[in-house]
Each structure stands twice: as C-alpha cells, then as structure tokens.
Enzyme design. Structure first.
Site, PDB file in Angstrom:
ATOM      1  N   GLU A 179       0.822  -1.210   0.000  1.00 48.42           N
ATOM      2  CA  GLU A 179       0.000   0.000   0.000  1.00 48.42           C
ATOM      3  C   GLU A 179       0.857   1.262   0.000  1.00 48.42           C
ATOM      4  O   GLU A 179       0.530   2.244  -0.666  1.00 48.42           O
ATOM      5  CB  GLU A 179      -0.948  -0.001   1.203  1.00 48.42           C
ATOM      6  CG  GLU A 179      -2.088  -1.000   1.091  1.00 48.42           C
ATOM      7  CD  GLU A 179      -2.968  -0.781  -0.121  1.00 48.42           C
ATOM      8  OE1 GLU A 179      -3.105   0.376  -0.565  1.00 48.42           O
ATOM      9  OE2 GLU A 179      -3.532  -1.754  -0.637  1.00 48.42           O
ATOM     10  N   TYR A 225      -5.889   6.466   5.373  1.00 51.21           N
ATOM     11  CA  TYR A 225      -6.083   5.540   4.257  1.00 51.21           C
ATOM     12  C   TYR A 225      -5.333   4.232   4.480  1.00 51.21           C
ATOM     13  O   TYR A 225      -5.893   3.134   4.333  1.00 51.21           O
ATOM     14  CB  TYR A 225      -5.621   6.180   2.943  1.00 51.21           C
ATOM     15  CG  TYR A 225      -5.300   5.156   1.891  1.00 51.21           C
ATOM     16  CD1 TYR A 225      -6.307   4.445   1.257  1.00 51.21           C
ATOM     17  CD2 TYR A 225      -3.976   4.844   1.573  1.00 51.21           C
ATOM     18  CE1 TYR A 225      -6.017   3.465   0.324  1.00 51.21           C
ATOM     19  CE2 TYR A 225      -3.676   3.875   0.642  1.00 51.21           C
ATOM     20  CZ  TYR A 225      -4.696   3.189   0.021  1.00 51.21           C
ATOM     21  OH  TYR A 225      -4.396   2.207  -0.887  1.00 51.21           O
ATOM     22  N   ASP A 245      -8.925   6.175  -0.840  1.00 50.59           N
ATOM     23  CA  ASP A 245      -7.857   6.805  -1.631  1.00 50.59           C
ATOM     24  C   ASP A 245      -8.472   7.532  -2.818  1.00 50.59           C
ATOM     25  O   ASP A 245      -9.700   7.697  -2.903  1.00 50.59           O
ATOM     26  CB  ASP A 245      -6.832   5.757  -2.081  1.00 50.59           C
ATOM     27  CG  ASP A 245      -7.380   4.810  -3.144  1.00 50.59           C
ATOM     28  OD1 ASP A 245      -8.624   4.773  -3.358  1.00 50.59           O
ATOM     29  OD2 ASP A 245      -6.581   4.105  -3.777  1.00 50.59           O
TER      30      ASP A 245
END
Length: 358
Positions: free
Chosen positions: A41, A124, A142
């Site tokens: 991520e 996030y 996001d």
C-alpha cells in the site's frame, strides 16, 4: 459529502461479484499478511501498479519481514526504493519497522490508534491494513475510491478536503460486509483502477454499477471528482557534473532535510553553466584548485517533481589519477558503475546522467 440513496448493500454486492470475476493477479494479493499489505500500500501511493510489481518482489526478497527491514541500514532501504520517488515514504517505512520490531514483537498491531501513531501511516493506510489484513470494517479511502463514490453520487464536494474523505469513510463503514472487508476494499480500488478512470478515460460500458451511477445518467462523468486547480510547477535550471577519476564517478550524500534528503547525487549547481563556469564551480566545490583533463558536454534532460521541474544540462569531467573525494564533502565517494547501480541510492532525477557512468 451530500446524503445519497445510491450507496446500498445491493450496489456493493454487484461490485463484489464483479471483483471476483475480474480482479487482477498481483503479488501482494497472494496472502493477507499485514506486513505484505502495508508495504504494497505504501508503494502503490502515487505509483503505477505495473511499476510496483518488480519493486515489491525485490523488496520482499531483501526485507522479507519487519525484523529484516528494521535491522537494515537506511542507505540499503533507500537503495531498494530507488526510482519509486517520494523517498520520505521509504524513510517512514524504516522508522515504523524499528518501532514495530521493538514495541510490537515484529507484528503490525490490529488497532487503529496504534497503527495511526506509526510514521507514514495515515487514515487511508490504516483502513487498507485493517480491512485487507485483519478483516475489520474500516474503509480505505484513496483517490480511486473518492472518484468512484463521487461519480456514483454526483457529489460536487471538493475531494481534496479532509472532511470529505472522512464523510466518504463514514458512509462506507456500515456497508462493509462482515467476512468480506478485504474484497470490499480491493473491489473499490479495482473499479477505480480499471474502469472508473480519471478525467475522460472512464470506461462506463464495462462498469457493473452503471445503472446506479448518477454521473453517468447525467452524462457528467468528467465533472467528478471535484478538485482545486493545481498550482503551476516551478521551473529550475541545473547543471549536473559527472566527475570521473580512474573509471569511478563522484557521488555525495544530499542534506538530511529538503528535496531528495539523504539520497546520493552527482554534484550539481543551480543555473545553466558554461564550460568556464563549470571549472570555476568545481574548484569552489572542493575548496581548492582541481585540474581537469577534459570537459565533455552531455545531453540535456528534464525531470518532473510534483511541484518542480528540473531542466538539466550536464558535463563529464576527467579528473587526474589519485584525486581524493574528501575535498568534495564528508559523505562524498568515488564509486564504480557497479556500485552506483547496486549500492548508492541515486534518485531517478539523475537517471539521464547515470547511464554515462560506464
């Protein structure tokens, strides 16, 4: 974010069915290990999936666990990150790994507050880790998710504002199906990445949610999401020097703060210098007169940062045998082409000139 009847369990059931049939095979989807989810991520932020694949696999070969990352040297971490940009992400990964290794036994905590305290982990990333790795109903909002939701609801809110992101998360949280939070999060990512694309590249005919999308119904897909106009990028001219001595090239570490902090660079100066100015700059850089055997102009190059564009020109300078690196700075060294490729972390801003080190 305005109230909407569009976002319903039935809508997301369609999305989950679509995701199951269309999801890409990606290396970080092979398991839901929290460390793997975290690294992927962070890498995927502001970077294309195809670019990340190779970096992710190489990273896992080198730093297979949190403990391995925490035990590495910062220069090793930055070298492994070389070319991905936004190097603060790599530095924060390294800082967070040390905390996780020392305070949490090498395991990422399944706790929103504890994750949020780790360097480089925002709302996030917390949502992505908790929903994908731990099966918890915490949304990850996001740019892809904001684009999908704003088009579905035809919402005119400015998605750059934190309260809008929070409002989207609040709407998604009760809709996340228990036992399927990983698929829910990744299905939204996937729809934004493959179908609900930015600007006018959207592929509505392939969207499983086309019947419920207000922006499509109003033929206003290009109007969403609403964002403020970006500030114009500042232009800066720079002159890059390849200082060659006996087949090696001078590299030096940049300052610990500011642009490209703690990374290595080829010596460079503001402005577009002439050959005469380059010779003078070299001596001022070293604090002593440096004899130069040859000065060879190199091609011009451009590198685009987020808010800055470097317009570069370059020179290759042959230095006399035995020239020491010390006058050029405490962290300066003459490096072979292999060392430049494998050891020293030079950002992609210098890629156009690194290829001349041979």
């Amino acid at each position: 974010m305005k109230e909407s009847k569009v976002l319903t369990p039935a809508l997301f059931r369609k999305l989950l069915d679509w995701y199951e049939a269309n999801k890409r095979v990606l290396p970080w989807r092979e398991d839901a290990d929290p460390y793997h989810v975290w690294i992927s991520e962070i890498m995927l932020q502001q970077t294309r999936v195809e670019t990340v694949k190779g970096y992710y696999l190489r990273w896992m070969e080198r730093f297979s666990t949190v403990q391995a990352l925490a035990a590495a040297k910062e220069d090793e971490v930055l070298k492994a990150w070389e070319g991905l940009g936004y190097y603060s992400r790599a530095r924060n990964l390294y800082k967070a790994a040390k905390i996780i290794a020392s305070e949490y036994g090498g395991k990422l905590p399944a706790d929103k507050a504890l994750l949020r305290r780790l360097p480089g982990i925002g709302e996030y990333t917390v949502g992505a880790i908790l929903s994908i790795a731990f099966g918890m109903g915490e949304p990850a909002v996001d740019g892809n998710v904001l684009r999908v939701i704003s088009r579905l609801t035809a919402d005119p809110s400015d998605v750059s504002k934190g309260d809008v992101r929070a409002a989207v998360a609040a709407k998604l949280r009760p809709l996340m199906p228990q036992g399927e939070t990983s698929a829910f999060t990744q299905a939204l990512f996937e729809l934004g990445a493959l179908v609900c694309l930015p600007k006018d590249a959207f592929r509505c005919e392939s969207c499983p949610l086309i019947g419920e999308c207000r922006a499509y119904r109003e033929k206003r897909q290009g109007d969403f999401p609403v964002k403020p106009e970006k500030a114009a990028q500042r232009m800066e001219e720079r002159t890059v020097l390849l200082l060659e001595c006996e087949g090696k090239y001078l590299v030096r570490k940049r300052l610990s703060k500011g642009l490209l902090a703690n990374l290595y660079e080829f010596p460079n100066a503001e402005g577009r210098l002439s050959e005469e100015e380059v010779r003078a700059f070299l001596s001022s850089l070293a604090g002593e007169e440096i004899p130069v055997g040859m000065v060879e102009p190199l091609p011009e190059a451009t590198h685009v940062f987020t808010h800055l564009i470097w317009e570069m020109t370059g020179y290759l300078l042959r230095l006399p045998a035995g020239q020491a690196a010390a006058p050029f700075g405490e962290d300066a060294a003459f490096a072979s082409p292999r060392e430049i490729e494998e050891v020293y972390s030079l950002p992609s801003a210098f890629s156009a000139y690194k290829k001349f080190c041979k």
